[in-house]
Design an enzyme around this catalytic site. Structure first.
Site, PDB file in Angstrom:
ATOM      1  N   ILE A  98       0.901  -1.155   0.000  1.00  0.00           N
ATOM      2  CA  ILE A  98       0.000   0.000   0.000  1.00  0.00           C
ATOM      3  C   ILE A  98       0.935   1.198   0.000  1.00  0.00           C
ATOM      4  O   ILE A  98       1.698   1.387   0.944  1.00  0.00           O
ATOM      5  CB  ILE A  98      -0.911   0.072   1.248  1.00  0.00           C
ATOM      6  CG1 ILE A  98      -1.946  -1.050   1.241  1.00  0.00           C
ATOM      7  CG2 ILE A  98      -1.617   1.439   1.291  1.00  0.00           C
ATOM      8  CD1 ILE A  98      -2.911  -1.030   2.417  1.00  0.00           C
ATOM      9  N   TYR A  99       0.907   1.949  -1.076  1.00  0.00           N
ATOM     10  CA  TYR A  99       1.734   3.145  -1.165  1.00  0.00           C
ATOM     11  C   TYR A  99       0.872   4.314  -1.600  1.00  0.00           C
ATOM     12  O   TYR A  99       0.027   4.174  -2.489  1.00  0.00           O
ATOM     13  CB  TYR A  99       2.875   2.955  -2.183  1.00  0.00           C
ATOM     14  CG  TYR A  99       4.014   2.122  -1.656  1.00  0.00           C
ATOM     15  CD1 TYR A  99       4.940   2.663  -0.764  1.00  0.00           C
ATOM     16  CD2 TYR A  99       4.173   0.801  -2.047  1.00  0.00           C
ATOM     17  CE1 TYR A  99       5.993   1.894  -0.283  1.00  0.00           C
ATOM     18  CE2 TYR A  99       5.225   0.033  -1.561  1.00  0.00           C
ATOM     19  CZ  TYR A  99       6.125   0.591  -0.677  1.00  0.00           C
ATOM     20  OH  TYR A  99       7.158  -0.161  -0.198  1.00  0.00           O
ATOM     21  N   GLY A 110      -4.547   5.769   2.225  1.00  0.00           N
ATOM     22  CA  GLY A 110      -4.055   4.454   2.645  1.00  0.00           C
ATOM     23  C   GLY A 110      -5.148   3.641   3.322  1.00  0.00           C
ATOM     24  O   GLY A 110      -5.276   2.435   3.087  1.00  0.00           O
ATOM     25  N   ASN A 137      10.126   1.585   9.334  1.00  0.00           N
ATOM     26  CA  ASN A 137       9.022   2.363   8.755  1.00  0.00           C
ATOM     27  C   ASN A 137       7.939   2.561   9.827  1.00  0.00           C
ATOM     28  O   ASN A 137       6.908   1.914   9.838  1.00  0.00           O
ATOM     29  CB  ASN A 137       8.465   1.642   7.519  1.00  0.00           C
ATOM     30  CG  ASN A 137       7.486   2.512   6.742  1.00  0.00           C
ATOM     31  OD1 ASN A 137       7.023   3.537   7.215  1.00  0.00           O
ATOM     32  ND2 ASN A 137       7.169   2.084   5.533  1.00  0.00           N
ATOM     33  N   TYR A 144      -0.669  -0.003  10.802  1.00  0.00           N
ATOM     34  CA  TYR A 144      -1.172  -1.378  10.894  1.00  0.00           C
ATOM     35  C   TYR A 144      -1.519  -1.771  12.329  1.00  0.00           C
ATOM     36  O   TYR A 144      -2.500  -2.471  12.553  1.00  0.00           O
ATOM     37  CB  TYR A 144      -0.174  -2.365  10.263  1.00  0.00           C
ATOM     38  CG  TYR A 144      -0.135  -2.196   8.761  1.00  0.00           C
ATOM     39  CD1 TYR A 144      -1.281  -2.413   7.998  1.00  0.00           C
ATOM     40  CD2 TYR A 144       1.018  -1.785   8.105  1.00  0.00           C
ATOM     41  CE1 TYR A 144      -1.269  -2.236   6.623  1.00  0.00           C
ATOM     42  CE2 TYR A 144       1.037  -1.610   6.726  1.00  0.00           C
ATOM     43  CZ  TYR A 144      -0.107  -1.826   5.995  1.00  0.00           C
ATOM     44  OH  TYR A 144      -0.107  -1.642   4.642  1.00  0.00           O
ATOM     45  N   LYS A 146      -2.650   0.252  14.564  1.00  0.00           N
ATOM     46  CA  LYS A 146      -3.923   0.944  14.814  1.00  0.00           C
ATOM     47  C   LYS A 146      -5.088   0.137  14.220  1.00  0.00           C
ATOM     48  O   LYS A 146      -6.195   0.134  14.748  1.00  0.00           O
ATOM     49  CB  LYS A 146      -3.849   2.345  14.177  1.00  0.00           C
ATOM     50  CG  LYS A 146      -5.049   3.234  14.420  1.00  0.00           C
ATOM     51  CD  LYS A 146      -4.935   4.521  13.613  1.00  0.00           C
ATOM     52  CE  LYS A 146      -5.458   4.245  12.209  1.00  0.00           C
ATOM     53  NZ  LYS A 146      -5.336   5.282  11.244  1.00  0.00           N
TER      54      LYS A 146
END
Length: 175
Positions: A98-99, A110, A137, A144, A146
């Site tokens: 996912i970018y 996102g 990162n 993720y 969260k």
């Protein structure tokens, strides 16, 4: 703004746009922490026309663009079955990428792409969704966590001549 963002499945005809957003967002995400040489090599190999054509032609992988006013601002890549990079079973779905382009960070792009992946995982009756995130990162790790993901393993990702550790995370789906 999130309400104007469209998600659409990518076809082979859009390989040039995929290459552009792929290289741009990978560079924005990782260039500060990696050598120019390693970045250049990865951007050329990782987003070559041959590699993208093979990925786009794989029936066990899907790509989706996030667009705003017809401009591509992010993308999602998911894998299932044997096309997953690890955990190759039918009960799991992998979010490989996912970018989102930097100027749209913090604008829920996102999250929309992530929700699309979860929706597809549920359609496929997946028990888990999993992914790998570079341990440095922190933005992605926070995102993720969260969303309920927990770490379960680590693996090594090679960028040029450097080895980096990815944390593998998973989310159990309640169908």
């Amino acid at each position: 703004m999130a309400e104007n963002i469209q998600l659409k499945k990518i076809s082979i005809n859009e390989i040039d746009q995929l290459k552009r957003i792929g290289q741009q967002t990978f560079y924005e995400t990782f260039s500060e922490s990696n050598s120019e040489e390693n970045m250049k090599e990865y951007l050329e190999k990782g987003f070559s026309n041959e590699k993208l054509t093979a990925e786009l032609s794989d029936k066990n992988s899907e790509f989706y663009f996030a667009t705003l006013n017809d401009e591509v601002i992010g993308y999602l890549k998911i894998n299932f079955g044997p096309s997953q990079t690890e955990l190759k079973n039918d009960k799991t779905l992998e979010i490989e990428r996912i970018y989102v382009s930097k100027e749209f960070h913090g604008k829920k792009v996102g999250q929309l792409l992530y929700e699309k992946a979860i929706e597809i995982a549920k359609q496929k009756n997946s028990e888990y969704v999993w992914l790998g995130v570079w341990e440095e990162n922190h933005r992605a790790l926070g995102f993720y966590r969260k969303n309920g993901f927990v770490e379960f393993d680590k693996h090594i990702f090679r960028l040029g001549n450097e080895e980096q550790t990815d944390l593998m995370m998973k989310l159990k789906l309640s169908n």
